[in-house]
Design a protein around this motif. Structure first.
Motif, short mmCIF file in Angstrom:
data_model
loop_
_atom_site.label_atom_id
_atom_site.label_comp_id
_atom_site.label_asym_id
_atom_site.label_seq_id
_atom_site.Cartn_x
_atom_site.Cartn_y
_atom_site.Cartn_z
N ARG A 698 0.84 -1.19 0.00
CA ARG A 698 0.00 0.00 0.00
C ARG A 698 0.88 1.25 0.00
O ARG A 698 1.16 1.84 1.04
N THR A 699 1.33 1.66 -1.19
CA THR A 699 2.17 2.86 -1.25
C THR A 699 1.38 4.11 -0.89
O THR A 699 1.96 5.13 -0.48
N SER A 700 0.06 4.06 -0.99
CA SER A 700 -0.77 5.22 -0.71
C SER A 700 -0.82 5.57 0.77
O SER A 700 -1.24 6.68 1.14
N LYS A 701 -0.38 4.66 1.64
CA LYS A 701 -0.50 4.92 3.08
C LYS A 701 0.56 5.91 3.59
O LYS A 701 0.48 6.38 4.72
N ARG A 707 9.45 1.76 0.24
CA ARG A 707 8.43 2.39 -0.61
C ARG A 707 9.03 2.99 -1.87
O ARG A 707 8.50 2.83 -2.97
#
Length: 811
Positions: A698-701, A707
């Motif tokens: 989940r790079t959006s976190k 990352r």
């Protein structure tokens, strides 16, 4: 007398070939290095080593290190002016049984996949290359022309001189007595010389102490399980007209031979070895040997005379018995000790120290310099060592076997026979009474398969179908069609709790762990390169408490990774592996079985996939995790160890109990479902996107370790990717390390292999190149798998061949 420096960036302890290599490579990277040798360089084991240089090791990275060693030793003489005796004489490995022939054919295929020249040859070819060998019972052989031999002492001296030329200080006659520490990391080394004592301030220490290494490590609180064994060889008198010969290995007779200056050296790895030095190695042991024991060696010699009849007339110039250090699993130790920052190890070489040390020294130096290993080194990582293995009684018993295993048949799933039973699950005796046949992992006894009534409860190994193949098939299909029960108590369990536990875990895990209590997150811990340091599930138990479940073999590694990245976060990290047992019930009927045992509502609404909640089992309570490593509906039940037996009885007491299943079935089930296994399919060298695990990231976190590497790879595209194979022929068996051929050319090896009993043929996982290719391009090629020299056509899939949508787990 040279003055001992008062400070250095690194202090290397031990002046054998390992220590000299580490010093050489650290100095080559510009480090300020001091090497301390208690007596004289090479005086422990290096001086009497046989000096065989075999390039092919157990996997691609170990082979890479051995090949580097050979290349390094060949150029050191020009660099330093000191002879290394490096000669590429080639090597021959003979097979006297069909099983051994299969093994060496597999090795030849592996060598070619790694870029090592290897040829499968006949007995007649052997006679042409080594005319003194009796070939009447030889079924075949493998010839590696690039193998060779060297002068071990010369290699070490050349490395030492090369290290000095790069600025390292090499101090002989200086004993390291203690390693100084502060706040959990190395700060210095105390030493003594001729009654004088002082300290070297340093940030890093490297234990290259060989057979003294265990005691040296223990003084710093570091686990380094190794033990010396007596190792025997003899050297003949000069033999007239003896030409240069390849190194000869006859593993079925436990023997190796090399020609050296017109003489023959005969050495052995006998099946039952003689441990030595359990009470400690004498401090004054220097260029020394052990007492002769010709009676112990005589059976090897008698067989050797039959194999090479000219030995009957050759006089014996030297009969030598010298100690070498061995480890519990025949793999050496490399890396930073999990107990102490800045404490590094390169030791326990199991009689392959000469061929290993050049590459190992380079790899360790790069690891120290960069903070990460240059490539996957899990096979030899010191973090696999278990604290209980420090026991001298354990080590003495185990290494009596491991020396002989170097030349034993390397069967898939071969289990050690000595020093067993140290770690047992709460169900051990119960499962044993019901037919369990156990294997060992990290010291744990684990039920691998279950024997039928009247069936021998032991392994009968085979490269094709072992005696437990049909047992596993029944267990495998029970999980696919009915219900199976596994004892998974050996899972590693790490609690992370405290005010900042969530923030901390979100920083070290690629998935989003800030979820509601009771949710289970499948994720990975990545390194800065995007490689996979750990494959785990994280269950949120409460706002401030989480449970990380990891493989049994990697608990110490994973604890060390977590501990060293906690930083300023307030989080307590605790290994609770032994505090909870785990019973897994898997299969289409798992819900029915557990509800009959008292679990209550296990419907999709009452207990969705990927969640954990408390349930009743019999008269007690369990935390039920709805997850699956087999690809079917199922639950893992976590209970206090004192209540596991009761829960087992309640489950097995229902009207239609589940089938008892072992870890071999778990492995075939997960291979069939294309689930990855850490250490085989995924390692710290394998990018999470290449491994096909991007769905768990989940790079959006926000920011987390790795990352940036994930984002870079997404932008640049993949150069290789994990795929699944299914053999077109239902008869062959896959294990791992078989060569993958695309359009007739080798491109990779299988990282895992097993039999897909539900699919009807063997399945495997492996990486294939894909630079600039679409998924359709990858699938459009023709694929084969080479098994012991035979090419078998295979189908390829980018999705799991069994239940690709994952619907069965969520049913």
């Amino acid at each position: 007398m040279r003055e001992v420096p008062g400070a250095a960036r690194a202090v290397v302890i031990g002046g054998g070939v390992s220590g000299c290599s580490v010093a050489y490579h650290l100095a080559d990277l510009g480090w300020d290095v001091v090497l301390l040798e208690r007596r004289r360089l090479t005086c422990g084991t290096t001086w009497h080593a046989a000096g065989l240089i075999g390039q092919l090791r157990s996997n691609a990275n170990m082979t890479r290190l051995a090949r580097y060693s050979a290349d390094l030793y060949a150029r050191l003489e020009d660099e330093t002016g000191i002879g290394t005796g490096m000669r590429r004489t080639g090597s021959l490995s003979l097979a006297l049984t069909e099983h051994r022939l299969t093994e060496i054919r597999r090795q030849a295929g592996l060598a070619r996949a790694f870029g090592v020249e290897a040829h499968e040859i006949t007995a007649a070819d052997v006679a042409g290359l080594h005319p003194h060998v009796e070939i009447g019972d030889v079924l075949g052989a493998v010839h590696l022309p690039g193998d060779g031999q060297c002068d071990p002492a010369g290699v070490a001296m050349a490395l030492a001189k090369g290290a000095r030329m790069r600025g390292a200080s090499i101090m002989e006659g200086v004993s390291a007595t203690d390693v100084l520490t502060e706040d959990g990391r190395v700060t210095g080394v105390t030493w003594v010389r001729d009654g004088e004592t002082d300290t070297i301030a340093c940030e890093h220490v490297v234990n290259c102490g060989g057979m003294w290494g265990r005691e040296l490590a223990a003084r710093a609180g570091v686990t380094l399980p190794l033990h010396a064994c007596e190792h025997f060889y003899l050297v003949t008198e000069p033999i007239a007209d003896l030409d240069r010969l390849p190194v000869l290995r006859v593993p079925d007779e436990c023997a190796y031979y090399k020609e050296d200056a017109g003489k023959i050296l005969l050495g052995a790895f006998e099946r039952v070895a003689k441990p030595w030095g359990g009470a400690g190695i004498p401090e004054n042991f220097e260029f020394d040997s052990l007492a002769e024991d010709f009676e112990h060696f005589e059976p090897i010699l008698q067989t050797a005379i039959a194999r090479m009849p000219m030995l009957k007339e050759a006089g014996i110039r030297t009969f030598f018995n010298g100690p070498e250090s061995f480890t519990p699993d025949d793999r050496y130790y490399l890396g930073e000790a999990p107990e102490l920052r800045g404490y590094w190890v390169a030791a326990g070489y199991n009689s392959i120290g000469i061929v290993s040390s050049g590459g190992a020294g380079r790899a360790l130096a790069a690891w120290m310099d960069d903070g990460l290993p240059p490539h996957d080194l899990w096979d030899v990582d010191i973090r696999r060592a278990q604290p209980f293995q420090r026991s001298r009684h354990y080590l003495g018993e185990r290494v009596s076997e491991t020396l002989g295993l170097l030349y034993a048949d390397h069967w898939p799933f071969r289990q050690p026979e000595t020093a067993r039973g140290v770690r047992r699950t709460p169900l051990h005796d119960t499962l044993k009474a019901r037919g369990a046949v156990f294997g060992e992992a990290a010291g744990w006894e684990r039920a691998n398969w279950f024997a039928r009534d009247g069936q021998e409860r032991e392994y009968c190994h085979d490269w094709h179908r072992a005696n437990w193949f049909e047992n596993r098939a029944v267990e495998h299909m029970a999980c696919r069609e009915d219900a199976g029960l596994f004892d998974l108590s050996t899972f590693g369990k790490i609690r992370v709790e405290g005010r900042d536990a969530c923030h901390f875990l979100n920083r070290v895990c690629a998935g989003e762990v800030d979820v509601a209590p009771g949710r289970i997150v499948y994720t990975q811990m990545l390194n800065a390169r995007g490689g996979i340091e750990c494959d785990l599930t994280v269950t949120r138990l409460s706002e401030t408490a989480f449970l990380c479940v990891v493989p049994a073999a990697t608990v110490r590694r994973d604890l060390a990774w977590l501990t060293r990245h906690v930083g300023d976060d307030f989080a307590v990290i605790t290994d609770v592996t032994s505090g909870e047992g785990v019973i897994a019930v898997m299969g289409p009927r798992a819900r029915e079985v557990l509800m009959a045992a008292g679990a209550g509502d296990l419907s999709n609404e009452g207990h969705p996939f990927g969640t954990a909640r408390e349930v009743e089992i019999g008269l007690t309570l369990a935390r039920a995790h709805r997850v699956s490593y087999v690809g079917e509906l199922g639950w893992e039940l976590y209970l206090p160890t004192d209540q596991v037996a009761h829960a087992f009885e309640a489950i097995m007491g229902v009207d239609a109990p589940p089938k008892l299943c072992g870890l071999h079935a778990l492995d075939s089930l997960r291979c069939e479902k294309a689930f990855r296994h850490f250490g085989h399919d995924i390692t710290d060298e394998d990018h999470v996107l290449e491994a096909g695990l991007g769905f768990a990231v989940r790079t959006s976190k926000g920011d987390f370790i790795g990352r940036d590497a994930v984002l870079r790879r997404r932008e640049a595209g993949l150069t290789r990717r994990m795929v699944q194979f299914l053999l077109d022929d239902p008869d062959p068996i896959l294990h791992h390390d078989e060569t993958i051929l695309r359009n007739g050319e080798p491109v990779s090896i299988l990282t895992s292999g097993s039999y897909g009993h539900a699919l009807g043929a063997a399945v495997g996982l492996g990486y294939v190149p894909c630079a600039g290719e679409t998924s359709a391009d990858v699938l459009a090629n023709s694929y084969e798998i080479e098994i012991a020299g035979t090419r078998v056509p295979a189908s390829i899939s980018l999705r799991p061949l069994y239940d690709p949508s994952g619907a069965r787990m969520r049913s």
